[in-house]
Design a protein around this motif. Structure first.
Motif, short mmCIF file in Angstrom:
data_model
loop_
_atom_site.label_atom_id
_atom_site.label_comp_id
_atom_site.label_asym_id
_atom_site.label_seq_id
_atom_site.Cartn_x
_atom_site.Cartn_y
_atom_site.Cartn_z
N GLY A 40 -61.98 -83.21 -98.53
CA GLY A 40 -62.68 -84.31 -99.20
C GLY A 40 -64.16 -84.04 -99.40
N GLY A 41 -64.51 -82.78 -99.66
CA GLY A 41 -65.90 -82.44 -99.95
C GLY A 41 -66.77 -82.19 -98.73
N ARG A 42 -66.19 -82.30 -97.54
CA ARG A 42 -66.98 -82.05 -96.33
C ARG A 42 -66.36 -80.94 -95.50
NH1 ARG A 42 -69.81 -87.17 -94.67
NH2 ARG A 42 -69.52 -88.49 -96.48
N PHE A 43 -67.26 -80.14 -94.92
CA PHE A 43 -66.78 -79.01 -94.10
C PHE A 43 -66.31 -79.50 -92.75
CE2 PHE A 43 -69.10 -76.36 -97.11
CZ PHE A 43 -68.21 -75.30 -97.23
N PHE A 44 -65.28 -78.84 -92.26
CA PHE A 44 -64.77 -79.09 -90.92
C PHE A 44 -65.36 -78.04 -89.98
CE2 PHE A 44 -61.05 -78.54 -87.87
CZ PHE A 44 -61.38 -79.63 -87.10
N LEU A 45 -66.18 -78.47 -89.03
CA LEU A 45 -66.75 -77.61 -87.99
C LEU A 45 -67.47 -76.37 -88.55
CD1 LEU A 45 -63.89 -77.81 -85.30
CD2 LEU A 45 -65.87 -79.30 -85.59
N LEU A 46 -68.29 -76.60 -89.56
CA LEU A 46 -69.01 -75.47 -90.16
C LEU A 46 -69.96 -74.80 -89.16
CD1 LEU A 46 -69.57 -73.73 -92.61
CD2 LEU A 46 -71.17 -75.47 -93.45
N ASP A 47 -70.61 -75.60 -88.32
CA ASP A 47 -71.52 -75.01 -87.32
C ASP A 47 -70.79 -74.00 -86.44
OD1 ASP A 47 -73.59 -76.51 -88.20
OD2 ASP A 47 -73.51 -77.99 -86.58
N GLN A 48 -69.57 -74.38 -86.03
CA GLN A 48 -68.80 -73.47 -85.16
C GLN A 48 -68.47 -72.17 -85.89
OE1 GLN A 48 -68.70 -76.70 -85.17
NE2 GLN A 48 -67.95 -77.55 -83.25
N HIS A 49 -68.16 -72.27 -87.19
CA HIS A 49 -67.87 -71.05 -87.96
C HIS A 49 -69.12 -70.18 -88.07
CE1 HIS A 49 -63.70 -71.63 -89.27
NE2 HIS A 49 -63.98 -72.92 -89.30
N GLN A 79 -69.78 -77.21 -104.02
CA GLN A 79 -70.28 -78.23 -104.94
C GLN A 79 -70.26 -77.76 -106.38
OE1 GLN A 79 -73.93 -78.96 -102.91
NE2 GLN A 79 -72.92 -80.20 -101.35
N ARG A 80 -70.71 -76.52 -106.61
CA ARG A 80 -70.79 -76.04 -108.00
C ARG A 80 -69.44 -75.89 -108.65
NH1 ARG A 80 -76.40 -73.55 -108.55
NH2 ARG A 80 -77.26 -74.42 -106.64
N ASN A 81 -68.40 -75.70 -107.86
CA ASN A 81 -67.05 -75.63 -108.44
C ASN A 81 -66.35 -76.98 -108.39
OD1 ASN A 81 -66.62 -72.64 -109.10
ND2 ASN A 81 -67.40 -72.56 -107.00
N ARG A 82 -67.13 -78.01 -107.98
CA ARG A 82 -66.62 -79.38 -107.90
C ARG A 82 -65.30 -79.46 -107.14
NH1 ARG A 82 -70.22 -81.52 -111.18
NH2 ARG A 82 -70.78 -80.42 -113.08
N MET A 83 -65.28 -78.80 -106.00
CA MET A 83 -64.05 -78.81 -105.20
C MET A 83 -64.22 -79.74 -104.01
SD MET A 83 -63.00 -74.82 -105.34
CE MET A 83 -61.32 -75.02 -104.80
N ALA A 84 -63.17 -80.46 -103.70
CA ALA A 84 -63.21 -81.35 -102.54
C ALA A 84 -62.47 -80.70 -101.37
CB ALA A 84 -62.59 -82.69 -102.90
N ASP A 85 -61.25 -80.24 -101.65
CA ASP A 85 -60.45 -79.55 -100.62
C ASP A 85 -60.45 -78.08 -100.96
OD1 ASP A 85 -59.58 -81.87 -99.16
OD2 ASP A 85 -58.40 -82.36 -100.94
N ALA A 86 -60.93 -77.27 -100.05
CA ALA A 86 -61.06 -75.85 -100.35
C ALA A 86 -61.13 -75.03 -99.08
CB ALA A 86 -62.32 -75.60 -101.18
N SER A 87 -60.90 -73.75 -99.28
CA SER A 87 -61.04 -72.78 -98.21
C SER A 87 -62.24 -71.93 -98.65
CB SER A 87 -59.74 -71.98 -98.20
OG SER A 87 -59.74 -71.07 -97.18
N VAL A 278 -59.69 -84.01 -87.50
CA VAL A 278 -60.39 -83.67 -88.75
C VAL A 278 -60.97 -84.94 -89.36
CG1 VAL A 278 -60.10 -82.85 -91.12
CG2 VAL A 278 -58.98 -81.61 -89.25
N ALA A 279 -60.14 -85.98 -89.45
CA ALA A 279 -60.58 -87.22 -90.10
C ALA A 279 -61.80 -87.80 -89.40
CB ALA A 279 -59.44 -88.23 -90.10
N THR A 280 -61.87 -87.74 -88.08
CA THR A 280 -63.04 -88.32 -87.41
C THR A 280 -64.24 -87.38 -87.46
OG1 THR A 280 -62.10 -87.58 -85.32
CG2 THR A 280 -61.88 -89.92 -85.82
N SER A 281 -64.00 -86.08 -87.42
CA SER A 281 -65.18 -85.20 -87.32
C SER A 281 -65.85 -84.93 -88.67
CB SER A 281 -64.84 -83.91 -86.60
OG SER A 281 -63.96 -83.15 -87.37
N ILE A 282 -65.18 -85.18 -89.81
CA ILE A 282 -65.86 -84.95 -91.09
C ILE A 282 -66.54 -86.19 -91.63
CG2 ILE A 282 -64.42 -83.00 -91.82
CD1 ILE A 282 -62.95 -84.92 -93.68
N GLN A 283 -66.47 -87.29 -90.88
CA GLN A 283 -67.06 -88.55 -91.37
C GLN A 283 -68.58 -88.44 -91.48
OE1 GLN A 283 -65.60 -91.58 -88.80
NE2 GLN A 283 -63.68 -91.78 -89.92
#
Ligand code: PDD
Length: 283
Positions: A40-49, A79-87, A278-283
């Motif tokens: 949904g346009g937000r990274f999951f645990l990007l800091d950890q990566h 953002q530039r590819n207007r993607m919400a769900d992505a790898s 995931v749902a709680t941590s990307i809020q």
């Protein structure tokens, strides 16, 4: 419209993103990478990566650009590819350093590349009914905790799995299950979850860390200990975890049925718990 990727400071169409044939990534697989997931346009645990990339780079003496630049590259391609769900893939190689030489260059000109792609999720049937795996000898190096772009043995293992009609290959070193070709592995034995300890023989997955945290939080018994292949065949459940894979139940290994041959309660519970996490941590 062509896909926009990030290369060395620029956001450009993919076909214009060109790297020298003398890049050390090309010559020596001299580089590290990460794959992080956006929901949904937000990274999951990007800091950890990004922290794991820093640790990978430190272990192979690769100077990295700042975490801010790497983060901006990953966010930018999303953002530039207007993607919400992505790898989102990020790699940093030691770059172009003149004629091929085994000696590390004294000056760093890293090649930084990022791209956002649709997440290669497992097919819904294998999540629903469970997937098949094969075991393969783990002939990889003793620095599997480095997320190196040198993945030839991982790709050959995965290819062997696909050719055998399976979805994943499970590496076995000295009789002990280490991990999957692009996943960490978990085995349920006598009501306890077993997973290989972190260290040089596995990549310590961010998803694996989350599952361990969930187990600790919810009082689900988990041991970070190796499991023999013979024990795995007799397990109640086997499942694998990863950024793209989330939690995938494995119901057949080397043609043998695991447990009752369908996804078990532990894998289902952890997949649900991961989705809530995931749902709680990307809020
Ligand atoms: N792979 N082990 C290996 C060898 C991996 O390549 C991966 C991930 C994992 C799981 O790590 P994480 O939970 O942090 O994704 C374990 C990525 C997704 C890839 O190569 O595409």
């Amino acid at each position: 419209m062509s896909e926009i990727v990030y290369l060395n400071g620029d956001f450009i169409p993919e076909e214009q993103a060109l790297v020298s044939v003398e890049d050390r990534g090309m010559l020596f697989a001299d580089g590290v990478y990460e794959v992080a997931r956006a929901y949904g346009g937000r990274f999951f645990l990007l800091d950890q990566h990004l922290e794991r990339m820093q640790e990978s780079a430190r272990l192979v003496r690769l100077p990295l650009p700042s975490a801010a630049e790497l983060r901006a590259a990953m966010q930018g391609v999303l953002q530039r590819n207007r993607m919400a769900d992505a790898s989102v893939y990020l790699s940093v190689t030691r770059g172009h350093a003149g004629p091929r030489s085994h000696v590390l260059p004294t000056e760093a000109h890293p090649t930084v590349f990022a791209a956002a792609r649709p997440t290669p999720v497992p097919d819904p049937r294998s999540i629903q009914e469970g997937a098949a795996a094969i075991s393969v000898p783990d002939r990889r190096w003793h620095m599997c905790h480095v997320k190196s772009i040198g993945l030839l043995l991982n790709t050959l293992a995965k290819q062997a799995a696909v050719e055998a009609g399976a979805q994943e290959a499970l590496f076995v070193r000295d009789g002990v299950l280490t991990e999957g070709s692009a996943t960490n592995a978990f085995v349920v034995l006598n009501g306890q979850i077993w997973t290989h300890p972190s260290g040089p023989h596995i990549l310590s997955g961010i998803t694996r860390d989350v599952l361990i945290e969930i187990c600790q939080r919810d009082g689900i018994p988990l041991r970070q200990e190796g499991v023999l292949l013979s024990q795995l065949y007799a397990a109640q459940e086997v499942f694998v975890s990863g950024t793209n894979t989330e939690v995938l139940p494995i119901v057949r290994v080397d043609g043998r049925t695991i447990g009752e041959g369908r996804p078990g309660a532990v894998a289902r519970r952890l997949l649900d718990a991961l989705h809530r996490y995931v749902a709680t941590s990307i809020q």
